[in-house]
Design a protein around this motif. Structure first.
Motif, PDB file in Angstrom:
ATOM      1  N   VAL A 170       0.872  -1.168   0.000  1.00 45.70           N
ATOM      2  CA  VAL A 170       0.000   0.000   0.000  1.00 45.70           C
ATOM      3  C   VAL A 170       0.910   1.219   0.000  1.00 45.70           C
ATOM      4  N   THR A 171       0.739   2.122  -0.962  1.00 45.88           N
ATOM      5  CA  THR A 171       1.533   3.338  -0.928  1.00 45.88           C
ATOM      6  C   THR A 171       0.803   4.385  -0.098  1.00 45.88           C
ATOM      7  N   ALA A 172       1.574   5.144   0.651  1.00 46.03           N
ATOM      8  CA  ALA A 172       1.038   6.218   1.481  1.00 46.03           C
ATOM      9  C   ALA A 172       1.806   7.487   1.146  1.00 46.03           C
ATOM     10  N   ASP A 173       1.105   8.462   0.588  1.00 45.38           N
ATOM     11  CA  ASP A 173       1.698   9.747   0.248  1.00 45.38           C
ATOM     12  C   ASP A 173       1.556  10.653   1.474  1.00 45.38           C
ATOM     13  N   LEU A 174       2.686  11.040   2.063  1.00 49.59           N
ATOM     14  CA  LEU A 174       2.697  11.902   3.245  1.00 49.59           C
ATOM     15  C   LEU A 174       3.035  13.312   2.791  1.00 49.59           C
ATOM     16  N   ALA A 175       2.012  14.143   2.675  1.00 46.96           N
ATOM     17  CA  ALA A 175       2.197  15.524   2.235  1.00 46.96           C
ATOM     18  C   ALA A 175       1.918  16.459   3.395  1.00 46.96           C
ATOM     19  N   ASP A 176       2.099  17.744   3.176  1.00 43.88           N
ATOM     20  CA  ASP A 176       1.812  18.736   4.212  1.00 43.88           C
ATOM     21  C   ASP A 176       0.384  19.230   4.044  1.00 43.88           C
ATOM     22  N   PHE A 177      -0.566  18.885   4.740  1.00 40.44           N
ATOM     23  CA  PHE A 177      -0.721  18.009   5.889  1.00 40.44           C
ATOM     24  C   PHE A 177      -1.889  17.085   5.613  1.00 40.44           C
ATOM     25  N   ARG A 178      -1.617  16.048   4.850  1.00 44.05           N
ATOM     26  CA  ARG A 178      -2.620  15.046   4.520  1.00 44.05           C
ATOM     27  C   ARG A 178      -1.917  13.726   4.232  1.00 44.05           C
ATOM     28  N   ILE A 179      -2.684  12.654   4.326  1.00 47.80           N
ATOM     29  CA  ILE A 179      -2.190  11.321   3.978  1.00 47.80           C
ATOM     30  C   ILE A 179      -3.127  10.768   2.923  1.00 47.80           C
TER      31      ILE A 179
ATOM     32  N   GLU B  63      -6.816   3.915  12.890  1.00 50.43           N
ATOM     33  CA  GLU B  63      -6.471   5.291  12.634  1.00 50.43           C
ATOM     34  C   GLU B  63      -5.071   5.290  12.019  1.00 50.43           C
ATOM     35  N   VAL B  64      -4.910   5.980  10.903  1.00 47.49           N
ATOM     36  CA  VAL B  64      -3.630   6.095  10.217  1.00 47.49           C
ATOM     37  C   VAL B  64      -3.276   7.583  10.247  1.00 47.49           C
ATOM     38  N   TYR B  65      -2.116   7.920  10.824  1.00 46.53           N
ATOM     39  CA  TYR B  65      -1.797   9.332  10.994  1.00 46.53           C
ATOM     40  C   TYR B  65      -0.292   9.556  11.078  1.00 46.53           C
ATOM     41  N   CYS B  66       0.085  10.841  11.036  1.00 48.58           N
ATOM     42  CA  CYS B  66       1.475  11.249  11.224  1.00 48.58           C
ATOM     43  C   CYS B  66       1.660  11.627  12.689  1.00 48.58           C
ATOM     44  N   PRO B  67       2.537  10.922  13.411  1.00 46.16           N
ATOM     45  CA  PRO B  67       2.736  11.210  14.832  1.00 46.16           C
ATOM     46  C   PRO B  67       3.746  12.322  15.120  1.00 46.16           C
ATOM     47  N   VAL B  68       4.230  13.004  14.089  1.00 43.82           N
ATOM     48  CA  VAL B  68       5.262  14.019  14.266  1.00 43.82           C
ATOM     49  C   VAL B  68       4.650  15.381  14.612  1.00 43.82           C
ATOM     50  N   ASP B  69       5.140  16.012  15.659  1.00 40.55           N
ATOM     51  CA  ASP B  69       4.883  17.420  16.000  1.00 40.55           C
ATOM     52  C   ASP B  69       3.459  17.930  15.789  1.00 40.55           C
ATOM     53  N   GLY B  70       2.451  17.204  16.215  1.00 40.75           N
ATOM     54  CA  GLY B  70       1.079  17.691  16.109  1.00 40.75           C
ATOM     55  C   GLY B  70       0.497  17.664  14.704  1.00 40.75           C
ATOM     56  N   HIS B  71       1.140  16.967  13.767  1.00 37.45           N
ATOM     57  CA  HIS B  71       0.646  16.908  12.386  1.00 37.45           C
ATOM     58  C   HIS B  71      -0.739  16.268  12.310  1.00 37.45           C
ATOM     59  N   LYS B  72      -1.017  15.319  13.194  1.00 37.02           N
ATOM     60  CA  LYS B  72      -2.334  14.679  13.225  1.00 37.02           C
ATOM     61  C   LYS B  72      -3.426  15.726  13.438  1.00 37.02           C
ATOM     62  N   ASP B  73      -3.196  16.647  14.364  1.00 33.25           N
ATOM     63  CA  ASP B  73      -4.176  17.694  14.650  1.00 33.25           C
ATOM     64  C   ASP B  73      -4.320  18.688  13.506  1.00 33.25           C
TER      65      ASP B  73
END
Length: 160
Positions: free
Chosen positions: A50-59, A117-127
């Protein structure tokens, strides 16, 4: 005199380490100092990629439906900030390494039935909206006269 001797003694291991690292270097003769990628981004045998594109700020995930099994999430940071990928749900909590812009990492996860839940755990990116939800459901049981319904797709990655 004591300070000079202490400095010399402290510098000696650093010089030796630098020499050792130079001796163990590539051998390509090019003198390139390009660091290797953070991690290889290939899926292990038997895992669904599964590819996951991690952009600012969406997955954005390459698939929206999941059945129980092992998945290799190949996360590529297409943004301008460091990102990581975390998958949390009934199968546990799994986190990738943090990758710089342009780098990729692979997170292998065994998913069980349920919501994740699939999210970015870095520096409040989830919020900031860097999260999505997936539902893992086994193959539907097709009893005679009962219509089958596909599992509900996850959001496109712009929050829930």
């Amino acid at each position: 005199m004591t300070k000079t001797r202490t400095r010399a003694l402290l510098a000696l291991p650093a010089v030796a380490l630098a020499g050792l690292l130079a001796a163990c270097g590539g051998g390509d003769g090019g003198g390139s100092s390009t660091p290797p990628p953070a991690q290889k981004s290939t899926a292990p045998a038997g895992a669904t990629r599964v590819t996951a594109d991690l952009a600012d700020f969406r997955i954005t995930l390459s698939r929206q439906t999941f059945t129980p099994g092992t998945y290799a999430f190949v996360a590529t940071n297409t943004g301008h900030h460091d990102h990581a990928l975390e998958v949390e749900g009934p199968g546990g909590e799994n986190r990738s390494s943090t990758v710089s812009p342009g780098e990729s990492t692979t997170l292998t996860v065994t998913l069980k039935d349920g919501k994740y839940e699939v999210y970015c755990p870095v520096d409040g990116h989830k919020d900031l909206g860097m999260k999505t939800e997936i539902t893992v459901a086994g193959a539907p049981v097709n009893k005679p006269g009962t219509p089958t319904s596909p599992s509900s797709p996850s959001s496109p990655g712009n929050g829930y």
